[in-house]
Write an enzyme that holds these catalytic residues in place. Sequence first.
Site, mmCIF file in Angstrom:
data_model
loop_
_atom_site.group_PDB
_atom_site.id
_atom_site.type_symbol
_atom_site.label_atom_id
_atom_site.label_comp_id
_atom_site.label_asym_id
_atom_site.label_seq_id
_atom_site.Cartn_x
_atom_site.Cartn_y
_atom_site.Cartn_z
ATOM 1 N N LYS A 146 3.421 11.264 -11.902
ATOM 2 C CA LYS A 146 2.506 10.381 -12.649
ATOM 3 C C LYS A 146 3.207 9.055 -12.870
ATOM 4 C CE LYS A 146 -0.246 13.522 -15.516
ATOM 5 N NZ LYS A 146 -0.551 13.864 -16.911
ATOM 6 N N HIS A 166 1.143 17.072 -28.356
ATOM 7 C CA HIS A 166 0.899 15.668 -28.032
ATOM 8 C C HIS A 166 -0.402 15.118 -28.601
ATOM 9 C CE1 HIS A 166 4.359 16.098 -25.522
ATOM 10 N NE2 HIS A 166 4.277 14.864 -25.087
ATOM 11 N N GLU A 215 -3.605 18.143 -12.989
ATOM 12 C CA GLU A 215 -3.999 18.467 -14.357
ATOM 13 C C GLU A 215 -5.442 18.950 -14.458
ATOM 14 O OE1 GLU A 215 -2.321 15.791 -17.260
ATOM 15 O OE2 GLU A 215 -3.451 16.721 -18.878
ATOM 16 N N HIS A 244 8.762 8.693 -29.521
ATOM 17 C CA HIS A 244 7.726 9.601 -29.013
ATOM 18 C C HIS A 244 8.035 11.077 -29.316
ATOM 19 C CE1 HIS A 244 4.838 11.405 -26.260
ATOM 20 N NE2 HIS A 244 5.846 12.032 -25.661
ATOM 21 N N ARG A 258 -1.656 22.338 -16.243
ATOM 22 C CA ARG A 258 -0.763 21.209 -16.589
ATOM 23 C C ARG A 258 -1.040 20.700 -18.005
ATOM 24 N NH1 ARG A 258 1.277 16.275 -12.534
ATOM 25 N NH2 ARG A 258 2.612 15.285 -14.065
ATOM 26 N N GLU A 302 11.061 17.513 -26.224
ATOM 27 C CA GLU A 302 10.299 17.911 -25.024
ATOM 28 C C GLU A 302 10.881 19.204 -24.436
ATOM 29 O OE1 GLU A 302 7.505 16.421 -24.154
ATOM 30 O OE2 GLU A 302 7.636 14.343 -24.854
ATOM 31 N N ARG A 323 0.811 -1.235 0.000
ATOM 32 C CA ARG A 323 0.000 0.000 0.000
ATOM 33 C C ARG A 323 0.842 1.283 0.000
ATOM 34 N NH1 ARG A 323 -2.848 -3.202 3.465
ATOM 35 N NH2 ARG A 323 -4.642 -4.140 2.426
ATOM 36 N N ASN A 351 0.886 19.195 -22.700
ATOM 37 C CA ASN A 351 0.472 18.323 -23.810
ATOM 38 C C ASN A 351 0.634 18.994 -25.168
ATOM 39 O OD1 ASN A 351 -0.260 16.130 -22.236
ATOM 40 N ND2 ASN A 351 -2.272 17.011 -21.806
ATOM 41 N N HIS A 357 0.202 11.889 -30.467
ATOM 42 C CA HIS A 357 -0.327 10.566 -30.097
ATOM 43 C C HIS A 357 -1.009 9.905 -31.288
ATOM 44 C CE1 HIS A 357 -0.443 11.840 -25.601
ATOM 45 N NE2 HIS A 357 0.698 11.260 -25.908
HETATM 46 N N1 LIG Z 1 5.116 9.839 -16.018
HETATM 47 C C1 LIG Z 1 5.119 10.848 -16.846
HETATM 48 O O1 LIG Z 1 4.765 11.972 -16.503
HETATM 49 C C2 LIG Z 1 5.583 10.624 -18.263
HETATM 50 C C3 LIG Z 1 5.833 11.710 -19.099
HETATM 51 C C4 LIG Z 1 6.323 11.473 -20.377
HETATM 52 C C5 LIG Z 1 6.552 10.170 -20.798
HETATM 53 N N2 LIG Z 1 6.288 9.141 -19.969
HETATM 54 C C6 LIG Z 1 6.533 7.742 -20.385
HETATM 55 O O2 LIG Z 1 7.925 7.586 -20.623
HETATM 56 C C7 LIG Z 1 8.104 6.479 -21.506
HETATM 57 C C8 LIG Z 1 9.177 6.842 -22.519
HETATM 58 O O3 LIG Z 1 10.390 7.050 -21.863
HETATM 59 P P1 LIG Z 1 11.797 6.994 -22.635
HETATM 60 O O4 LIG Z 1 11.725 7.820 -23.843
HETATM 61 O O5 LIG Z 1 12.840 7.269 -21.631
HETATM 62 O O6 LIG Z 1 11.847 5.494 -23.173
HETATM 63 P P2 LIG Z 1 12.452 4.143 -22.580
HETATM 64 O O7 LIG Z 1 12.343 4.078 -21.117
HETATM 65 O O8 LIG Z 1 11.834 3.040 -23.361
HETATM 66 O O9 LIG Z 1 13.997 4.254 -22.965
HETATM 67 C C9 LIG Z 1 14.365 4.337 -24.311
HETATM 68 C C10 LIG Z 1 15.501 3.372 -24.666
HETATM 69 O O10 LIG Z 1 16.732 3.876 -24.155
HETATM 70 C C11 LIG Z 1 17.430 2.865 -23.447
HETATM 71 N N3 LIG Z 1 18.245 3.556 -22.451
HETATM 72 C C12 LIG Z 1 17.821 4.128 -21.302
HETATM 73 N N4 LIG Z 1 18.821 4.797 -20.731
HETATM 74 C C13 LIG Z 1 19.920 4.620 -21.490
HETATM 75 C C14 LIG Z 1 21.252 5.087 -21.414
HETATM 76 N N5 LIG Z 1 21.658 5.906 -20.426
HETATM 77 N N6 LIG Z 1 22.105 4.710 -22.391
HETATM 78 C C15 LIG Z 1 21.690 3.927 -23.419
HETATM 79 N N7 LIG Z 1 20.439 3.481 -23.555
HETATM 80 C C16 LIG Z 1 19.547 3.835 -22.592
HETATM 81 C C17 LIG Z 1 16.346 1.982 -22.906
HETATM 82 O O11 LIG Z 1 16.792 0.696 -22.590
HETATM 83 C C18 LIG Z 1 15.352 1.979 -24.068
HETATM 84 O O12 LIG Z 1 15.734 1.041 -25.028
HETATM 85 C C19 LIG Z 1 6.747 6.207 -22.126
HETATM 86 O O13 LIG Z 1 6.243 5.008 -21.580
HETATM 87 C C20 LIG Z 1 5.902 7.376 -21.687
HETATM 88 O O14 LIG Z 1 4.531 7.049 -21.512
HETATM 89 C C21 LIG Z 1 5.812 9.340 -18.707
HETATM 90 ZN ZN LIG Z 2 5.855 13.661 -24.347
#
Ligand SMILES: NC(=O)c1ccc[n+]([C@@H]2O[C@H](COP(=O)([O-])OP(=O)(O)OC[C@H]3O[C@@H](n4cnc5c(N)ncnc54)[C@H](O)[C@@H]3O)[C@@H](O)[C@H]2O)c1
Ligand SMILES: [Zn+2]
Length: 379
Positions: free
Chosen positions: A143, A248, A237, A265, A241, A185, A121, A245, A252
């Site tokens: 988030k 986005h 949001e 992305h 907030r 971003e 929890r 987006n 998306h």
């Molecule tokens: N929580 C939030 O507010 C929020 C906001 C934006 C995006 N997101 C989420 O984030 C995710 C995308 O994140 P991302 O773009 O980091 O993708 P990811 O976590 O898939 O990482 C991208 C790739 O980079 C590799 N990698 C990571 N660090 C590395 C490093 N230092 N050196 C070499 N390779 C490395 C990973 O293994 C992966 O293959 C999505 O699921 C999205 O929904 C969440």
């Molecule tokens: Zn984004």
Amino acid sequence: MPSIQLKTPSANYAIEIASGLIRKLPARLKKLKNGKPFRPFIVTSSEIWGLWGKQVLAAFGKDQPTVLFLPAGEKYKRLRTLESLLEQLAEAGADRDALLIAFGGGVVGDVTGFLATIYMRGITYVQVPTTLLAQVDSSIGGKTGVNLAAGKNLVGSFHHPLAVLADTDLLTTLPASELRAGLQESVKAGIIRDPKLFRYLESNAQAVLRGDAKALTHVVAASVRVKADVVANDEREAGLRMILNYGHTLGHAIEAATGYKQLLHGEAVGWGSIAATRLGLMRGLIGEAEADRIIRLILLYGPLTPIEVKASKLVDLTSNDKKNRSGTLSFILPAKVGRAVIVRDITREELLEAAQWMLEQMRSQTTKPTAKAKKKNRR
Ligand SMILES: NC(=O)c1ccc[n+]([C@@H]2O[C@H](COP(=O)([O-])OP(=O)(O)OC[C@H]3O[C@@H](n4cnc5c(N)ncnc54)[C@H](O)[C@@H]3O)[C@@H](O)[C@H]2O)c1
Ligand SMILES: [Zn+2]
């Protein structure tokens, strides 16, 4: 060393941005726990751990943490991955003293945050983001969650970490394509809220794209400030907030139209931002010179992978977006560099026109390598 405090009604924590932070990780964790006993559990994936694991473990000395793995990639951001991690935590005897450390990109961060919400929890966790996108965006704001077959991030929670420790050294192993995509971003942050960051990105593109440590630290810190400031003013949001987006809604749709496979992305967000800027221009919200400046900066941080898709398909996919209200669509549009507004009555026809224009821009770009080929292109 930049340290930004994020203060919301439910949390108050620091986001530190610096080179060499992972060497100080154990000391930082102790400080965050205020002398209380805790047991560190690192959650990561083998790809990232293979690059950085040795250094992290060396920093811990004789008090070694337990390391748990999830497979890399968006397709593992699912409930079944959580179940496996929950079982591993229980098997390892984790109790309420467990402190999770999310060591990875946004996927690892989102899954670990949710894991920390539901294990017993709720336990504490720390974000150590390893991608640019995670450093400037996903690790901040609390988030967490996973995807369902019906859509992304449909299950989750708001659960803030104790701190975000963004070590810019980690970015040195990131593939160039991931760096560029993440920078979209930061470009977004400049467009919606920080004209100084925008200008910095314009004038220092070479250094930033080369991965120059000082330039990257500057950009990460400024982007984090934008996100932290927006989240502090609207944690759940309810309004403001939403401006995060920007780019986005159509972004998306582009990702969905290509099965989440062809573009990263950030690239989809780049195209979405171009369309949103066009909409701003069509609405007379922004002048031509400012709109040009925005589009030029987005493309400067490209190349963005082009896709083959009909504008009408993108518009149909946009209608499924959660921002849809009573037939018209809500969009975040730029009013000038550094200021975005929410417009709630964008019609299908307007969106179609903007999407068509964006697709024309795609066609006028030169052919790009496939996303797969780019992944191998490490810096
Ligand atoms: N929580 C939030 O507010 C929020 C906001 C934006 C995006 N997101 C989420 O984030 C995710 C995308 O994140 P991302 O773009 O980091 O993708 P990811 O976590 O898939 O990482 C991208 C790739 O980079 C590799 N990698 C990571 N660090 C590395 C490093 N230092 N050196 C070499 N390779 C490395 C990973 O293994 C992966 O293959 C999505 O699921 C999205 O929904 C969440
Ligand atoms: Zn984004």
